[in-house]
Design a protein around this motif. Structure first.
Motif, PDB file in Angstrom:
ATOM      1  N   LEU A  84     -38.770   3.540  18.375  1.00 38.09           N
ATOM      2  CA  LEU A  84     -37.978   4.236  19.397  1.00 38.09           C
ATOM      3  C   LEU A  84     -36.515   4.346  18.980  1.00 38.09           C
ATOM      4  O   LEU A  84     -35.894   5.402  19.152  1.00 38.09           O
ATOM      5  CB  LEU A  84     -38.089   3.519  20.738  1.00 38.09           C
ATOM      6  CG  LEU A  84     -39.409   3.693  21.475  1.00 38.09           C
ATOM      7  CD1 LEU A  84     -39.432   2.811  22.721  1.00 38.09           C
ATOM      8  CD2 LEU A  84     -39.619   5.142  21.841  1.00 38.09           C
ATOM      9  N   SER A  85     -35.962   3.281  18.436  1.00 38.22           N
ATOM     10  CA  SER A  85     -34.567   3.299  17.980  1.00 38.22           C
ATOM     11  C   SER A  85     -34.375   4.322  16.862  1.00 38.22           C
ATOM     12  O   SER A  85     -33.394   5.068  16.857  1.00 38.22           O
ATOM     13  CB  SER A  85     -34.136   1.923  17.481  1.00 38.22           C
ATOM     14  OG  SER A  85     -34.069   1.016  18.549  1.00 38.22           O
ATOM     15  N   ALA A  86     -35.321   4.363  15.926  1.00 36.54           N
ATOM     16  CA  ALA A  86     -35.233   5.325  14.823  1.00 36.54           C
ATOM     17  C   ALA A  86     -35.333   6.753  15.350  1.00 36.54           C
ATOM     18  O   ALA A  86     -34.594   7.637  14.897  1.00 36.54           O
ATOM     19  CB  ALA A  86     -36.335   5.057  13.805  1.00 36.54           C
ATOM     20  N   GLN A  87     -36.196   6.974  16.323  1.00 34.77           N
ATOM     21  CA  GLN A  87     -36.333   8.305  16.905  1.00 34.77           C
ATOM     22  C   GLN A  87     -35.050   8.709  17.623  1.00 34.77           C
ATOM     23  O   GLN A  87     -34.618   9.853  17.538  1.00 34.77           O
ATOM     24  CB  GLN A  87     -37.517   8.351  17.869  1.00 34.77           C
ATOM     25  CG  GLN A  87     -38.853   8.289  17.180  1.00 34.77           C
ATOM     26  CD  GLN A  87     -40.010   8.135  18.160  1.00 34.77           C
ATOM     27  OE1 GLN A  87     -39.832   7.785  19.323  1.00 34.77           O
ATOM     28  NE2 GLN A  87     -41.216   8.383  17.672  1.00 34.77           N
ATOM     29  N   GLN A  88     -34.444   7.776  18.318  1.00 37.44           N
ATOM     30  CA  GLN A  88     -33.201   8.062  19.028  1.00 37.44           C
ATOM     31  C   GLN A  88     -32.071   8.381  18.056  1.00 37.44           C
ATOM     32  O   GLN A  88     -31.280   9.293  18.278  1.00 37.44           O
ATOM     33  CB  GLN A  88     -32.817   6.896  19.931  1.00 37.44           C
ATOM     34  CG  GLN A  88     -33.730   6.756  21.134  1.00 37.44           C
ATOM     35  CD  GLN A  88     -33.480   5.476  21.915  1.00 37.44           C
ATOM     36  OE1 GLN A  88     -32.784   4.576  21.461  1.00 37.44           O
ATOM     37  NE2 GLN A  88     -34.068   5.398  23.105  1.00 37.44           N
ATOM     38  N   ARG A  89     -31.997   7.622  16.950  1.00 37.59           N
ATOM     39  CA  ARG A  89     -30.968   7.898  15.928  1.00 37.59           C
ATOM     40  C   ARG A  89     -31.170   9.273  15.327  1.00 37.59           C
ATOM     41  O   ARG A  89     -30.219  10.020  15.123  1.00 37.59           O
ATOM     42  CB  ARG A  89     -30.981   6.820  14.848  1.00 37.59           C
ATOM     43  CG  ARG A  89     -30.323   5.534  15.262  1.00 37.59           C
ATOM     44  CD  ARG A  89     -30.115   4.606  14.083  1.00 37.59           C
ATOM     45  NE  ARG A  89     -31.334   4.285  13.357  1.00 37.59           N
ATOM     46  CZ  ARG A  89     -32.149   3.278  13.673  1.00 37.59           C
ATOM     47  NH1 ARG A  89     -31.870   2.490  14.698  1.00 37.59           N
ATOM     48  NH2 ARG A  89     -33.232   3.038  12.977  1.00 37.59           N
ATOM     49  N   THR A  90     -32.421   9.622  15.056  1.00 34.91           N
ATOM     50  CA  THR A  90     -32.745  10.922  14.488  1.00 34.91           C
ATOM     51  C   THR A  90     -32.359  12.036  15.460  1.00 34.91           C
ATOM     52  O   THR A  90     -31.805  13.060  15.055  1.00 34.91           O
ATOM     53  CB  THR A  90     -34.251  11.017  14.148  1.00 34.91           C
ATOM     54  OG1 THR A  90     -34.575   9.967  13.229  1.00 34.91           O
ATOM     55  CG2 THR A  90     -34.598  12.353  13.531  1.00 34.91           C
ATOM     56  N   ALA A  91     -32.647  11.831  16.733  1.00 35.64           N
ATOM     57  CA  ALA A  91     -32.309  12.834  17.742  1.00 35.64           C
ATOM     58  C   ALA A  91     -30.797  13.024  17.851  1.00 35.64           C
ATOM     59  O   ALA A  91     -30.319  14.145  18.056  1.00 35.64           O
ATOM     60  CB  ALA A  91     -32.889  12.427  19.094  1.00 35.64           C
ATOM     61  N   LEU A  92     -30.034  11.965  17.689  1.00 31.76           N
ATOM     62  CA  LEU A  92     -28.579  12.055  17.760  1.00 31.76           C
ATOM     63  C   LEU A  92     -28.005  12.821  16.575  1.00 31.76           C
ATOM     64  O   LEU A  92     -27.020  13.537  16.712  1.00 31.76           O
ATOM     65  CB  LEU A  92     -27.950  10.663  17.828  1.00 31.76           C
ATOM     66  CG  LEU A  92     -28.166   9.898  19.142  1.00 31.76           C
ATOM     67  CD1 LEU A  92     -27.615   8.485  19.005  1.00 31.76           C
ATOM     68  CD2 LEU A  92     -27.506  10.617  20.302  1.00 31.76           C
ATOM     69  N   VAL A  93     -28.616  12.653  15.404  1.00 35.20           N
ATOM     70  CA  VAL A  93     -28.144  13.308  14.185  1.00 35.20           C
ATOM     71  C   VAL A  93     -28.512  14.785  14.214  1.00 35.20           C
ATOM     72  O   VAL A  93     -27.760  15.621  13.733  1.00 35.20           O
ATOM     73  CB  VAL A  93     -28.745  12.620  12.931  1.00 35.20           C
ATOM     74  CG1 VAL A  93     -28.405  13.385  11.683  1.00 35.20           C
ATOM     75  CG2 VAL A  93     -28.252  11.190  12.842  1.00 35.20           C
ATOM     76  N   SER A  94     -29.637  15.118  14.793  1.00 35.91           N
ATOM     77  CA  SER A  94     -30.112  16.519  14.810  1.00 35.91           C
ATOM     78  C   SER A  94     -29.300  17.408  15.695  1.00 35.91           C
ATOM     79  O   SER A  94     -28.626  17.147  16.556  1.00 35.91           O
ATOM     80  CB  SER A  94     -31.563  16.573  15.281  1.00 35.91           C
ATOM     81  OG  SER A  94     -32.370  15.844  14.407  1.00 35.91           O
TER      82      SER A  94
END
Length: 94
Positions: A84-94
């Motif tokens: 979940l944390s990795a997905q959230q980081r990815t969403a923030l970068v996108s």
């Protein structure tokens, strides 16, 4: 398995020789379903390689036993949190 892979694998697990659990009955870390994990976690609590142990278990998909002071259920929860944390980081970068 080739020699290089064998040597790398050995180095990756060198931490095991410094673990508090060396010489402890392995059955302690693989309790019956529903049995207490308290004693095993107590052995892990002050271990200098606790983090390496936990990361090894996570990286290798260990489904049973106490690794790095965490039970199977606790490791599953940690895996989910990390995803979940990795997905959230990815969403923030996108």
């Amino acid at each position: 398995m080739d020699v290089v892979t064998l040597l790398i694998d050995r180095q990756d697990r060198a931490w095991q020789h410094r673990a508090n659990c060396m010489g402890v009955d392995p059955d302690l870390f693989f309790p019956e379903r529903g049995a207490s994990t308290r004693e095993a976690k107590a052995v892990c609590r002050g271990c200098v390689v606790r983090e390496e142990c936990l990361e090894y278990a996570l990286a290798n998909g260990e489904k049973f036993g106490i690794w790095g002071g965490l039970s199977e259920r606790e490791r599953r929860r940690l895996r989910r949190q990390r995803v979940l944390s990795a997905q959230q980081r990815t969403a923030l970068v996108s």
